[in-house]
Motif scaffolding. Structure first.
Motif, PDB file in Angstrom:
ATOM      1  N   ALA A  22     -11.375 -56.352  40.999  1.00 37.50           N
ATOM      2  CA  ALA A  22     -11.075 -57.015  41.854  1.00 37.50           C
ATOM      3  C   ALA A  22      -9.524 -57.532  41.497  1.00 37.50           C
ATOM      4  O   ALA A  22      -8.725 -57.987  42.433  1.00 37.50           O
ATOM      5  N   ALA A  23      -8.890 -57.210  40.759  1.00 35.75           N
ATOM      6  CA  ALA A  23      -7.465 -57.431  40.194  1.00 35.75           C
ATOM      7  C   ALA A  23      -6.525 -56.599  40.796  1.00 35.75           C
ATOM      8  O   ALA A  23      -5.447 -56.965  41.043  1.00 35.75           O
ATOM      9  N   PHE A  24      -7.214 -55.521  41.559  1.00 36.31           N
ATOM     10  CA  PHE A  24      -6.394 -54.407  42.242  1.00 36.31           C
ATOM     11  C   PHE A  24      -6.616 -54.623  43.780  1.00 36.31           C
ATOM     12  O   PHE A  24      -6.247 -54.081  44.669  1.00 36.31           O
ATOM     13  N   VAL A  25      -7.268 -55.754  44.151  1.00 35.03           N
ATOM     14  CA  VAL A  25      -7.696 -56.018  45.626  1.00 35.03           C
ATOM     15  C   VAL A  25      -6.359 -56.925  46.027  1.00 35.03           C
ATOM     16  O   VAL A  25      -6.311 -58.254  45.802  1.00 35.03           O
ATOM     17  N   SER A  26      -5.878 -56.480  47.062  1.00 28.36           N
ATOM     18  CA  SER A  26      -4.516 -57.217  47.656  1.00 28.36           C
ATOM     19  C   SER A  26      -4.743 -57.752  49.020  1.00 28.36           C
ATOM     20  O   SER A  26      -3.975 -58.525  49.296  1.00 28.36           O
ATOM     21  N   THR A  27      -5.919 -57.269  49.715  1.00 30.94           N
ATOM     22  CA  THR A  27      -6.021 -57.763  50.997  1.00 30.94           C
ATOM     23  C   THR A  27      -7.718 -57.999  51.134  1.00 30.94           C
ATOM     24  O   THR A  27      -8.417 -57.368  50.226  1.00 30.94           O
ATOM     25  N   ALA A  31     -11.641 -55.532  49.581  1.00 29.51           N
ATOM     26  CA  ALA A  31     -13.024 -56.279  48.796  1.00 29.51           C
ATOM     27  C   ALA A  31     -14.034 -55.171  49.032  1.00 29.51           C
ATOM     28  O   ALA A  31     -14.933 -55.410  48.187  1.00 29.51           O
ATOM     29  N   LYS A  32     -13.988 -54.751  50.166  1.00 28.56           N
ATOM     30  CA  LYS A  32     -15.282 -54.063  50.413  1.00 28.56           C
ATOM     31  C   LYS A  32     -15.262 -52.474  49.632  1.00 28.56           C
ATOM     32  O   LYS A  32     -16.255 -51.936  49.235  1.00 28.56           O
ATOM     33  N   ASP A  33     -13.824 -52.286  49.212  1.00 25.04           N
ATOM     34  CA  ASP A  33     -13.938 -50.849  48.370  1.00 25.04           C
ATOM     35  C   ASP A  33     -13.728 -51.199  46.745  1.00 25.04           C
ATOM     36  O   ASP A  33     -13.281 -50.478  46.033  1.00 25.04           O
TER      37      ASP A  33
END
Length: 327
Positions: A22-27, A31-33
């Motif tokens: 989740a630390a690499f989720v920017s949009t 979040a689905k990826d």
């Protein structure tokens, strides 16, 4: 640095693979990826494989995404760091020079009025919490006398800097950029907003340097080479400033290097109270919101700063004390 990296990564391993991905989720769409990110960064692989992957990402400055800043950690650091750096460019020389000056005079004249005053000043300054002293200054110089408001720049000039295409942000430090753009009004306004934060750091932090310098001077003044120089009729200025003070600077430099390194990490209380959104403000906000990429990245940055500060201190040792240089 290697030990710090192992410690930080060990802390990261206490979180689940999904939490680290989740630390690499920017949009919101990303979040689905999360399962894809787990595979991409190897969060489901053995420890040593994950550590090597993490080191490669860190070396390319891929430190994750900051939810507090709504941008990548590297971009957020570039944005916030000049604000902290500007504060410390003015505070650090004042802390060192003022602390050494007061400690030298107190050591030269023990039990004098100045010595007693300086000791009281150092005890009060070092014992007083930074946030409390900052609040007192705010109450006096902004509450009763609205001379020095909190912030970085006035609202009018802030809008001009952000919207004017003619103003170039060379360093992102208003005091310097104002001069480079030929706008001395911006420089003077930025200096006005720096008065209270700088004063807070100088009074609180230089107290320790002054006490160490005073103790060093008293110790040097009792040594045989100083007594011999006095007996030979050497000039007092030479005895005090050239010989005694230079030898007394060794422990002072050690402490000064560590204090300046701590300042560069971000003066959290000062930046929060005076509304200067620099590294300290960003770090405190990230801690309250558990923005883990920021916290882990700042641990690495702190380690780098302390390693560099220790290296600089060691080089200064050799300059001040010929015995270290010759050995």
């Amino acid at each position: 640095m290697f030990g710090v990296s192992l410690l930080i990564f060990g802390l990261m391993m206490t979180f689940s693979p999904e939490r680290r991905a989740a630390a690499f989720v920017s949009t919101p769409q990303m979040a689905k990826d999360i399962p894809v990110l787990i595979k991409k960064y190897g969060f489901d692989k053995p420890f040593y494989v994950q550590y090597w992957t993490w080191i490669k990402e860190v070396s390319t400055l891929n430190l994750g995404y900051s939810l507090v800043a709504s941008r990548s950690v590297v971009d957020a650091f570039i944005y916030y760091f000049p604000i902290t750096l500007e504060l410390n460019l003015f505070a650090s020389p004042c802390i060192i020079l003022f602390g050494i000056w007061m400690g030298t005079i107190a050591g030269r004249k023990p039990n004098s009025f100045f010595d007693h005053f300086s000791r009281i000043f150092s005890i009060v300054g070092w014992s007083l919490p930074t946030f409390l002293f900052a609040l007192v200054l705010m109450m006096i110089f902004y509450g009763y006398f609205p001379w020095f408001p909190p912030g970085v720049l006035s609202d009018e000039l802030t809008m001009f800097v952000r919207n004017s295409p003619d103003f170039v942000r060379y360093t992102h430090m208003y005091t310097i950029d104002g001069i480079l753009n030929g706008r001395l009004d911006i420089t003077l306004n930025a200096l006005k907003y720096l008065v209270l934060p700088v004063l807070t750091e100088v009074i609180v932090i230089c107290a320790l340097l002054m006490r160490v310098m005073r103790s060093g001077m008293l110790e040097e003044m009792s040594k045989d080479y100083i007594i011999t120089a006095k007996a030979k009729g050497a000039d007092k200025k030479t005895i005090y400033l050239k010989h005694a003070r230079r030898n007394a600077l060794i422990p002072v430099i050690t402490i000064a290097g560590q204090l300046i390194a701590m300042l560069m990490e971000g003066s959290i209380a000062v930046e929060i109270i005076f509304n200067r959104q620099g590294i300290g403000w960003w770090l405190a906000s990230s801690a309250t919101q558990l923005d883990m990429p920021v916290l882990m990245s700042m641990c690495l940055v702190m380690a780098v700063i302390f390693v560099l500060s220790n290296l600089i201190v060691d080089l200064i040792y050799a300059y001040i004390d010929p015995r270290i240089r010759l050995s």
